[in-house]
Design a protein around this motif. Structure first.
Motif, PDB file in Angstrom:
ATOM      1  N   CYS A 169      -2.037   3.443   4.482  1.00 41.82           N
ATOM      2  CA  CYS A 169      -0.971   2.726   5.195  1.00 41.82           C
ATOM      3  C   CYS A 169      -0.914   3.266   6.619  1.00 41.82           C
ATOM      4  CB  CYS A 169       0.368   2.880   4.487  1.00 41.82           C
ATOM      5  SG  CYS A 169       0.339   2.361   2.761  1.00 41.82           S
ATOM      6  N   CYS A 170      -2.096   3.338   7.232  1.00 40.59           N
ATOM      7  CA  CYS A 170      -2.272   4.111   8.465  1.00 40.59           C
ATOM      8  C   CYS A 170      -1.652   3.448   9.686  1.00 40.59           C
ATOM      9  CB  CYS A 170      -3.755   4.366   8.716  1.00 40.59           C
ATOM     10  SG  CYS A 170      -4.734   2.861   8.989  1.00 40.59           S
ATOM     11  N   ASP A 171      -1.258   2.155   9.571  1.00 34.74           N
ATOM     12  CA  ASP A 171      -0.643   1.454  10.689  1.00 34.74           C
ATOM     13  C   ASP A 171      -1.600   1.480  11.887  1.00 34.74           C
ATOM     14  OD1 ASP A 171       1.314  -0.033  11.916  1.00 34.74           O
ATOM     15  OD2 ASP A 171       2.584   1.665  12.425  1.00 34.74           O
ATOM     16  N   HIS A 172      -1.218   2.114  12.973  1.00 38.62           N
ATOM     17  CA  HIS A 172      -2.098   2.168  14.151  1.00 38.62           C
ATOM     18  C   HIS A 172      -3.056   3.359  14.118  1.00 38.62           C
ATOM     19  CE1 HIS A 172      -0.074  -1.182  16.063  1.00 38.62           C
ATOM     20  NE2 HIS A 172       1.082  -0.622  15.774  1.00 38.62           N
ATOM     21  N   ASP A 199      -5.484   0.330   5.496  1.00 38.39           N
ATOM     22  CA  ASP A 199      -4.276  -0.486   5.606  1.00 38.39           C
ATOM     23  C   ASP A 199      -4.589  -1.864   5.041  1.00 38.39           C
ATOM     24  OD1 ASP A 199      -1.539   0.018   7.533  1.00 38.39           O
ATOM     25  OD2 ASP A 199      -1.895  -2.012   6.797  1.00 38.39           O
ATOM     26  N   ILE A 200      -3.565  -2.526   4.528  1.00 36.53           N
ATOM     27  CA  ILE A 200      -3.777  -3.833   3.897  1.00 36.53           C
ATOM     28  C   ILE A 200      -3.637  -4.979   4.895  1.00 36.53           C
ATOM     29  CG2 ILE A 200      -1.379  -4.308   3.208  1.00 36.53           C
ATOM     30  CD1 ILE A 200      -2.556  -5.137   0.427  1.00 36.53           C
ATOM     31  N   VAL A 201      -3.205  -4.670   6.124  1.00 38.33           N
ATOM     32  CA  VAL A 201      -2.976  -5.706   7.143  1.00 38.33           C
ATOM     33  C   VAL A 201      -4.240  -5.881   7.986  1.00 38.33           C
ATOM     34  CG1 VAL A 201      -1.533  -6.433   9.076  1.00 38.33           C
ATOM     35  CG2 VAL A 201      -0.525  -5.092   7.209  1.00 38.33           C
ATOM     36  N   PRO A 202      -4.919  -7.027   7.891  1.00 33.53           N
ATOM     37  CA  PRO A 202      -6.198  -7.213   8.598  1.00 33.53           C
ATOM     38  C   PRO A 202      -6.106  -7.036  10.114  1.00 33.53           C
ATOM     39  CG  PRO A 202      -5.878  -8.943   6.960  1.00 33.53           C
ATOM     40  CD  PRO A 202      -4.584  -8.191   7.043  1.00 33.53           C
ATOM     41  N   SER A 203      -5.026  -7.516  10.724  1.00 35.81           N
ATOM     42  CA  SER A 203      -4.917  -7.405  12.183  1.00 35.81           C
ATOM     43  C   SER A 203      -4.867  -5.941  12.625  1.00 35.81           C
ATOM     44  CB  SER A 203      -3.671  -8.147  12.680  1.00 35.81           C
ATOM     45  OG  SER A 203      -2.489  -7.621  12.088  1.00 35.81           O
ATOM     46  N   LEU A 204      -4.235  -5.085  11.817  1.00 38.93           N
ATOM     47  CA  LEU A 204      -4.153  -3.662  12.156  1.00 38.93           C
ATOM     48  C   LEU A 204      -5.507  -2.978  12.015  1.00 38.93           C
ATOM     49  CD1 LEU A 204      -0.755  -2.611  10.508  1.00 38.93           C
ATOM     50  CD2 LEU A 204      -1.259  -2.784  12.948  1.00 38.93           C
ATOM     51  N   THR A 205      -6.222  -3.271  10.926  1.00 39.86           N
ATOM     52  CA  THR A 205      -7.517  -2.612  10.725  1.00 39.86           C
ATOM     53  C   THR A 205      -8.547  -3.103  11.744  1.00 39.86           C
ATOM     54  OG1 THR A 205      -8.055  -4.237   8.993  1.00 39.86           O
ATOM     55  CG2 THR A 205      -7.157  -2.124   8.278  1.00 39.86           C
ATOM     56  N   THR A 206      -8.468  -4.375  12.129  1.00 42.44           N
ATOM     57  CA  THR A 206      -9.378  -4.899  13.156  1.00 42.44           C
ATOM     58  C   THR A 206      -9.127  -4.220  14.495  1.00 42.44           C
ATOM     59  OG1 THR A 206      -9.503  -7.050  12.058  1.00 42.44           O
ATOM     60  CG2 THR A 206     -10.135  -6.970  14.380  1.00 42.44           C
ATOM     61  N   VAL A 224     -13.200   2.375   8.234  1.00 44.20           N
ATOM     62  CA  VAL A 224     -11.958   1.603   8.188  1.00 44.20           C
ATOM     63  C   VAL A 224     -12.008   0.681   6.974  1.00 44.20           C
ATOM     64  CG1 VAL A 224     -10.478  -0.053   9.388  1.00 44.20           C
ATOM     65  CG2 VAL A 224     -11.724   1.682  10.700  1.00 44.20           C
ATOM     66  N   HIS A 225     -10.930   0.677   6.198  1.00 39.40           N
ATOM     67  CA  HIS A 225     -10.870  -0.127   4.977  1.00 39.40           C
ATOM     68  C   HIS A 225      -9.623  -1.017   5.017  1.00 39.40           C
ATOM     69  CE1 HIS A 225     -13.705   2.809   3.069  1.00 39.40           C
ATOM     70  NE2 HIS A 225     -13.013   3.672   3.797  1.00 39.40           N
ATOM     71  N   CYS A 226      -9.813  -2.307   4.858  1.00 40.11           N
ATOM     72  CA  CYS A 226      -8.684  -3.229   4.736  1.00 40.11           C
ATOM     73  C   CYS A 226      -8.495  -3.513   3.249  1.00 40.11           C
ATOM     74  CB  CYS A 226      -8.956  -4.521   5.507  1.00 40.11           C
ATOM     75  SG  CYS A 226      -7.551  -5.662   5.492  1.00 40.11           S
ATOM     76  N   ILE A 273      -3.558  10.961   2.040  1.00 43.31           N
ATOM     77  CA  ILE A 273      -2.302  11.053   2.783  1.00 43.31           C
ATOM     78  C   ILE A 273      -1.603   9.697   2.727  1.00 43.31           C
ATOM     79  CG2 ILE A 273      -1.205  11.507   5.009  1.00 43.31           C
ATOM     80  CD1 ILE A 273      -3.628  13.190   5.780  1.00 43.31           C
ATOM     81  N   ILE A 274      -0.366   9.700   2.244  1.00 37.13           N
ATOM     82  CA  ILE A 274       0.438   8.472   2.223  1.00 37.13           C
ATOM     83  C   ILE A 274       1.780   8.812   2.855  1.00 37.13           C
ATOM     84  CG2 ILE A 274       1.288   6.538   0.864  1.00 37.13           C
ATOM     85  CD1 ILE A 274      -0.530   7.427  -1.431  1.00 37.13           C
ATOM     86  N   ALA A 275       2.040   8.249   4.015  1.00 34.57           N
ATOM     87  CA  ALA A 275       3.264   8.567   4.751  1.00 34.57           C
ATOM     88  C   ALA A 275       3.884   7.284   5.294  1.00 34.57           C
ATOM     89  CB  ALA A 275       2.958   9.528   5.905  1.00 34.57           C
ATOM     90  N   GLY A 276       5.207   7.311   5.374  1.00 42.05           N
ATOM     91  CA  GLY A 276       5.900   6.208   6.023  1.00 42.05           C
ATOM     92  C   GLY A 276       6.089   4.972   5.174  1.00 42.05           C
ATOM     93  N   VAL A 277       5.946   5.099   3.847  1.00 41.16           N
ATOM     94  CA  VAL A 277       6.207   3.960   2.965  1.00 41.16           C
ATOM     95  C   VAL A 277       7.356   4.320   2.024  1.00 41.16           C
ATOM     96  CG1 VAL A 277       3.808   3.194   3.060  1.00 41.16           C
ATOM     97  CG2 VAL A 277       4.547   4.643   1.177  1.00 41.16           C
ATOM     98  N   GLY A 278       7.994   3.313   1.463  1.00 40.07           N
ATOM     99  CA  GLY A 278       9.115   3.530   0.559  1.00 40.07           C
ATOM    100  C   GLY A 278       8.697   4.263  -0.703  1.00 40.07           C
ATOM    101  N   GLY A 279       9.648   4.979  -1.279  1.00 40.09           N
ATOM    102  CA  GLY A 279       9.349   5.795  -2.449  1.00 40.09           C
ATOM    103  C   GLY A 279       8.855   5.004  -3.641  1.00 40.09           C
TER     104      GLY A 279
END
Length: 240
Positions: free
Chosen positions: A26-29, A49-56, A77-79, A96-102
Motif C-alpha cells: 500500500c506504498c501510495d507514492h 499498490d492496487i491502484v494502477p495510476s499510482l504504480t504507473t 513495482v507490483h500492481c 511493511i504495511i503502513a497507513g491502512v485501517g486495522g
C-alpha cells in the motif's frame, strides 16, 4: 526526493538489518520504499499498490531516478492486492504495511500467513517479518498477531501530525522448528516495550485510548460490554 513524514522516518529507522526482499505494501507514492532503496536496505525493494495510476507514476519516478546500475536490479513495482503477495521462501524478508485501517490490515496478515503456510518447507524453518503501522484497531491487530503466534522484535509509539501511531515489528515462523509456546518476546495486546509513561505524549496516548474504549462501553451491551471492560482493564493496568 521529498522529505518523508516522521512516522515513515521512524519505520525506516527500525529497518536495521539487510534483507533479501522488502515489500512496501500500500506504498501510495512510494516515499518509504524510495528511502529504503536509496540506502540499499535490501537486495530487492518491492513497491506494492492496487491502484494502477499510482504504480504507473511510481515506476516512472524509479526509471527516472533509479535506473543506474547501482539500483536498476534492486527494485520491482507490483500492481496487485496485498492479500495476494507473491512471497517465496527466502532467507530474510520483511513485509511493511503502513497507513491502512486495522480491519484491512488484519485481512492482509491472515491471507499472507495462510498463503505462506502452503509454500513453507515442511522439514525446515522459515519466517516472514512484518512491520505494521495500523490506522486504528491496534488492539485487534495485536490480537491477530498473538493468535498467529508471532513474536515481537520491536515496537514504538510515534506522534505525527498530532496523531498517535503504533509501529509493531514481529516475526512469524513456519516449519517444524517454530516454537509457538516460547514465553519470550510475546506480543502484548496493549503493547509492552513501547511504553515510557515518563514521556508526556505516551501519557496522552494512553489516556486517549482508555477514553476511546470507555465511550465504546456506553454504546454496547452484553458480551461485547464484557470484552470492552476487559480491554479497559488491560490498558489501565499499564498505569500501575
Amino acid at each position: 526526493m521529498k522529505k518523508i513524514s516522521h512516522r515513515l522516518q521512524k519505520i525506516d529507522s527500525m529497518v536495521s538489518i539487510h534483507y533479501q526482499s522488502i515489500w512496501d505494501c500500500c506504498c501510495d507514492h512510494g516515499f518509504l520504499g524510495l528511502t529504503l532503496l536509496k540506502r540499499q536496505a535490501a537486495d530487492t525493494i518491492h513497491f506494492v499498490d492496487i491502484v494502477p495510476s499510482l504504480t504507473t507514476q511510481l515506476e516512472s519516478v524509479l526509471q527516472q531516478h533509479f535506473s543506474s546500475d547501482d539500483y536498476l536490479l534492486h527494485w520491482q513495482v507490483h500492481c496487485l492486492d496485498v492479500a495476494k503477495l507473491p512471497l517465496t521462501n527466502q532467507d530474510k524478508q520483511l513485509v511493511i504495511i503502513a497507513g491502512v485501517g486495522g480491519e484491512l490490515l488484519i485481512h492482509f496478515i491472515k491471507e499472507i500467513i495462510s498463503h505462506f503456510n502452503q509454500i513453507a518447507p515442511v522439514n525446515s524453518i522459515s519466517d516472514i517479518e512484518f512491520m505494521l503501522c495500523p490506522v486504528h484497531y491496534n488492539y485487534q491487530v495485536r490480537q491477530t498477531l498473538i493468535a498467529h503466534h508471532c513474536t515481537l522484535i520491536d515496537e514504538c509509539i510515534v506522534t505525527d501530525n498530532k496523531r498517535f501511531y503504533e509501529v509493531i515489528h514481529v516475526k512469524k515462523e513456519f516449519g517444524v522448528s517454530a516454537d509457538i509456546h516460547s514465553p519470550l518476546n510475546k506480543v502484548s495486546p496493549t503493547g509492552d516495550i513501547m511504553w515510557d509513561l515518563s514521556i508526556r505524549s505516551h501519557q496522552q496516548y494512553l489516556a486517549k485510548t482508555i477514553d476511546h474504549y470507555q465511550r465504546m462501553l456506553l454504546a454496547t451491551k452484553g458480551d461485547e460490554q464484557i470484552k470492552i471492560k476487559h480491554i479497559i482493564n488491560q490498558y489501565s493496568n499499564l498505569l500501575s
